[in-house]
Enzyme design. Structure first.
Site, PDB file in Angstrom:
ATOM      1  N   ASN A   1       7.696 -12.568   0.607  1.00 27.85           N
ATOM      2  CA  ASN A   1       6.558 -12.776   1.502  1.00 27.85           C
ATOM      3  C   ASN A   1       6.749 -14.090   2.252  1.00 27.85           C
ATOM      4  O   ASN A   1       7.241 -15.082   1.703  1.00 27.85           O
ATOM      5  CB  ASN A   1       5.215 -12.717   0.762  1.00 27.85           C
ATOM      6  CG  ASN A   1       5.097 -13.601  -0.453  1.00 27.85           C
ATOM      7  OD1 ASN A   1       6.091 -13.957  -1.075  1.00 27.85           O
ATOM      8  ND2 ASN A   1       3.892 -13.959  -0.798  1.00 27.85           N
TER       9      ASN A   1
ATOM     10  N   GLU B   1       4.499 -16.485   4.512  1.00 25.47           N
ATOM     11  CA  GLU B   1       3.144 -16.782   4.983  1.00 25.47           C
ATOM     12  C   GLU B   1       3.192 -17.710   6.190  1.00 25.47           C
ATOM     13  O   GLU B   1       4.260 -18.177   6.605  1.00 25.47           O
ATOM     14  CB  GLU B   1       2.333 -17.381   3.825  1.00 25.47           C
ATOM     15  CG  GLU B   1       2.192 -16.374   2.683  1.00 25.47           C
ATOM     16  CD  GLU B   1       1.358 -16.863   1.515  1.00 25.47           C
ATOM     17  OE1 GLU B   1       1.010 -18.070   1.469  1.00 25.47           O
ATOM     18  OE2 GLU B   1       1.051 -16.026   0.642  1.00 25.47           O
TER      19      GLU B   1
ATOM     20  N   CYS C   1       4.322  -9.393   4.088  1.00 27.09           N
ATOM     21  CA  CYS C   1       4.632  -9.118   2.678  1.00 27.09           C
ATOM     22  C   CYS C   1       6.140  -8.937   2.452  1.00 27.09           C
ATOM     23  O   CYS C   1       6.878  -8.536   3.362  1.00 27.09           O
ATOM     24  CB  CYS C   1       3.951  -7.837   2.227  1.00 27.09           C
ATOM     25  SG  CYS C   1       2.165  -7.873   2.260  1.00 27.09           S
TER      26      CYS C   1
ATOM     27  N   GLU D   1       7.668  -6.598   0.772  1.00 22.37           N
ATOM     28  CA  GLU D   1       8.143  -5.215   0.890  1.00 22.37           C
ATOM     29  C   GLU D   1       8.524  -4.890   2.334  1.00 22.37           C
ATOM     30  O   GLU D   1       9.525  -4.237   2.605  1.00 22.37           O
ATOM     31  CB  GLU D   1       7.061  -4.221   0.434  1.00 22.37           C
ATOM     32  CG  GLU D   1       6.665  -4.346  -1.024  1.00 22.37           C
ATOM     33  CD  GLU D   1       5.531  -5.313  -1.268  1.00 22.37           C
ATOM     34  OE1 GLU D   1       5.430  -6.338  -0.561  1.00 22.37           O
ATOM     35  OE2 GLU D   1       4.746  -5.048  -2.180  1.00 22.37           O
TER      36      GLU D   1
ATOM     37  N   CYS E   1       0.414  -3.628  -0.834  1.00 24.37           N
ATOM     38  CA  CYS E   1      -0.793  -3.456  -0.012  1.00 24.37           C
ATOM     39  C   CYS E   1      -0.684  -2.155   0.793  1.00 24.37           C
ATOM     40  O   CYS E   1       0.382  -1.525   0.868  1.00 24.37           O
ATOM     41  CB  CYS E   1      -0.978  -4.653   0.918  1.00 24.37           C
ATOM     42  SG  CYS E   1       0.091  -4.613   2.366  1.00 24.37           S
TER      43      CYS E   1
ATOM     44  N   CYS F   1       2.079  -2.003   3.539  1.00 25.85           N
ATOM     45  CA  CYS F   1       3.435  -1.809   2.990  1.00 25.85           C
ATOM     46  C   CYS F   1       3.613  -0.372   2.510  1.00 25.85           C
ATOM     47  O   CYS F   1       4.686   0.216   2.684  1.00 25.85           O
ATOM     48  CB  CYS F   1       3.693  -2.795   1.860  1.00 25.85           C
ATOM     49  SG  CYS F   1       3.857  -4.490   2.463  1.00 25.85           S
TER      50      CYS F   1
HETATM   51  N1  THU Z   1       1.977  -9.794  -0.963  1.00 27.07           N
HETATM   52  C1  THU Z   1       3.221  -9.237  -0.917  1.00 27.07           C
HETATM   53  O1  THU Z   1       4.169  -9.825  -0.379  1.00 27.07           O
HETATM   54  N2  THU Z   1       3.382  -8.034  -1.487  1.00 27.07           N
HETATM   55  C2  THU Z   1       2.459  -7.395  -2.235  1.00 27.07           C
HETATM   56  O2  THU Z   1       2.746  -6.360  -2.805  1.00 27.07           O
HETATM   57  C3  THU Z   1       1.098  -7.973  -2.354  1.00 27.07           C
HETATM   58  C4  THU Z   1       0.822  -9.145  -1.524  1.00 27.07           C
HETATM   59  C5  THU Z   1       1.823 -11.153  -0.440  1.00 27.07           C
HETATM   60  C6  THU Z   1       0.991 -11.332   0.785  1.00 27.07           C
HETATM   61  C7  THU Z   1       0.586 -12.783   0.637  1.00 27.07           C
HETATM   62  O3  THU Z   1       1.640 -13.615   1.091  1.00 27.07           O
HETATM   63  C8  THU Z   1       0.441 -12.981  -0.854  1.00 27.07           C
HETATM   64  O4  THU Z   1       1.207 -11.947  -1.440  1.00 27.07           O
HETATM   65  C9  THU Z   1      -0.967 -12.935  -1.363  1.00 27.07           C
HETATM   66  O5  THU Z   1      -1.633 -11.840  -0.859  1.00 27.07           O
END
Ligand code: THU
Length: 134
Positions: free
Chosen positions: A46, A48, A57, A59, A88, A91
């Site tokens: 991920n 941000e 994310c 994935e 999520c 994804c």
């Molecule tokens: N996130 C992912 O990268 N994958 C997931 O399966 C769930 C959420 C990330 C998004 C964000 O950067 C952090 O996790 C918290 O939501």
């Protein structure tokens, strides 16, 4: 075909990638690893952003990396988080685009499998390419 060895390798790749997660806001690093039908593994984390909604994310990073290198068929994706958190909705939709049989393995930071399922189980009724005219 999906073997114990492939599962182990995929989880390990997701675990190793997770160190590169850029998650200073949520403090929830995620590592993903996607196994293509060609046998290659594409990882993702991920990423941000200070403008929160523009982050992405792990994935989707893994899928986009793979597709941008010519891959379109996927056997499985492993996702490693602190606690086996689940992909999520966005994804799930992105993974569904390339096949409903893709296996999804969720593991915790120790690499312990929390859930193994398929993308069609996680996203029943996904919007599909076939729904679009032509
Ligand atoms: N996130 C992912 O990268 N994958 C997931 O399966 C769930 C959420 C990330 C998004 C964000 O950067 C952090 O996790 C918290 O939501």
């Amino acid at each position: 075909m999906w073997t114990d060895e492939q599962r182990r390798k995929l989880i390990q790749a997701a675990q190793e990638a997770r160190r590169w997660a850029y998650a200073p806001y949520s403090k929830y690093p995620v590592g993903a690893a996607l196994l293509s039908a060609s046998g290659k593994i594409y990882d993702g984390v991920n990423v941000e952003n200070a403008a929160y909604p523009t982050g992405i994310c792990a994935e989707r990073v893994a899928v986009f990396k793979a597709v941008s290198e010519g891959e379109r068929e996927f056997i499985a994706i492993a996702v490693v988080t602190d606690n086996g958190g689940s992909p999520c909705g966005s994804c799930r939709q992105v993974i569904s685009e390339f096949g409903l049989e893709t296996i999804v393995v969720l593991a915790d930071a120790q690499g312990q499998v929390v859930l193994e399922t398929s993308i069609s189980e996680l996203l029943p009724g996904a919007f599909r390419p076939e729904h679009l005219p032509h």
